[in-house]
Design an enzyme around this catalytic site. Sequence first.
Site, PDB file in Angstrom:
ATOM      1  N   HIS A 121       0.852  -1.181   0.000  1.00 16.22           N
ATOM      2  CA  HIS A 121       0.000   0.000   0.000  1.00 16.22           C
ATOM      3  C   HIS A 121       0.893   1.237   0.000  1.00 16.22           C
ATOM      4  O   HIS A 121       1.774   1.383   0.851  1.00 16.22           O
ATOM      5  CB  HIS A 121      -0.894   0.004   1.233  1.00 16.22           C
ATOM      6  CG  HIS A 121      -1.746   1.232   1.342  1.00 16.22           C
ATOM      7  ND1 HIS A 121      -2.742   1.530   0.442  1.00 16.22           N
ATOM      8  CD2 HIS A 121      -1.733   2.251   2.246  1.00 16.22           C
ATOM      9  CE1 HIS A 121      -3.314   2.662   0.790  1.00 16.22           C
ATOM     10  NE2 HIS A 121      -2.717   3.137   1.873  1.00 16.22           N
ATOM     11  N   ASP A 176      -2.038   3.896  -4.519  1.00 18.37           N
ATOM     12  CA  ASP A 176      -2.779   2.983  -3.643  1.00 18.37           C
ATOM     13  C   ASP A 176      -2.159   1.593  -3.592  1.00 18.37           C
ATOM     14  O   ASP A 176      -1.661   1.161  -2.564  1.00 18.37           O
ATOM     15  CB  ASP A 176      -4.245   2.885  -4.069  1.00 18.37           C
ATOM     16  CG  ASP A 176      -5.077   2.144  -3.026  1.00 18.37           C
ATOM     17  OD1 ASP A 176      -4.756   2.250  -1.822  1.00 18.37           O
ATOM     18  OD2 ASP A 176      -6.034   1.455  -3.412  1.00 18.37           O
ATOM     19  N   LYS A 178      -0.121  10.834   1.146  1.00 19.60           N
ATOM     20  CA  LYS A 178       0.750  10.241   0.108  1.00 19.60           C
ATOM     21  C   LYS A 178       0.324  10.685  -1.298  1.00 19.60           C
ATOM     22  O   LYS A 178       1.139  11.136  -2.102  1.00 19.60           O
ATOM     23  CB  LYS A 178       0.716   8.705   0.216  1.00 19.60           C
ATOM     24  CG  LYS A 178       1.163   8.162   1.555  1.00 19.60           C
ATOM     25  CD  LYS A 178       1.150   6.649   1.579  1.00 19.60           C
ATOM     26  CE  LYS A 178      -0.259   6.079   1.479  1.00 19.60           C
ATOM     27  NZ  LYS A 178      -1.104   6.420   2.650  1.00 19.60           N
TER      28      LYS A 178
END
Length: 305
Positions: free
Chosen positions: A140, A179, A161
Amino acid sequence: MKSLTVENLVQKFSLKILTGKNKLQQKITQSRAHRPGLEFVGHFDFFPTERVQILGRKEITYLHKLSIEERQLRIGNIVKYHPPCFIVTAGQDGLTYLTQYCIEEGIPLLCTNESQTTSEFITKLDAYLVKTLAPETAIHGVCINVYGMGILIRGKSGVGKSETAHTLIGRGHRLVADDIVVLKRLSPRTILGTHDEKTKEFLALRSIGLLNVVRLYGRKAFQDETRIALDIELTKWQKNSLNNELEHESSFTEYMGVQIPHIEIQLQPGRDVAGLIEAAANNWLLKQQGYSAAEEFLKRLESEF
């Protein structure tokens, strides 16, 4: 163990099927092709039977020069090991004897187009096999290419992020994956970062939604894959947890046995995180060239005494 089929090669490289149309589902598990040489003269001690076998101009010319009996012996000794397939390159012809053996043993016999040399084809084939058969894992995070180097951006959900990646894209860098980042181990020192196809070109931003970066910012905003050079973790600000040292001690994150340099960047309102990532990338590049700002600074201090 990961595998692909002979049919995958046929589709990828537009190969012509000479024999074995009903055998194209045979599996390929080895990431390098092989050109039989010593095997044609009877040495089989290290014959990689599970690899794709390539027959170029040198191999076919050698076979053409043999007598019928000798040729049958040489080819018969190889086909009995049942490699996944044979691929003949550079538009070789006069392969009646080879076709016969492949039909009898149920081995696909394929050929490339005439415009491609044997070395060119093997280079492309090996690159494809290495990437396709490489061990992989998914993590992730976000993967982005900054100044030509791959950077993983990790952190807890909601830490920023994707927003940081969006800022970096605005500065001319390229998104690789958001992702879900797929990591492939190409060698003991090389990790390749890519996407999982479903999320290709997409970037998810909280409060905004899903963006297609190519549609928004053009093809230059996206890159299909990149070699990972840095692992950057975004964390919440903790007072006095990070000191302003000349140079932090090196730390690493391990992925499938490969160590990637690790940097922690703490977040605080007003910090230019994208700028810090650019600085980290440039600093890493300088270190690869043998330069250390800390070492130069210490030398300047020493020169004063």
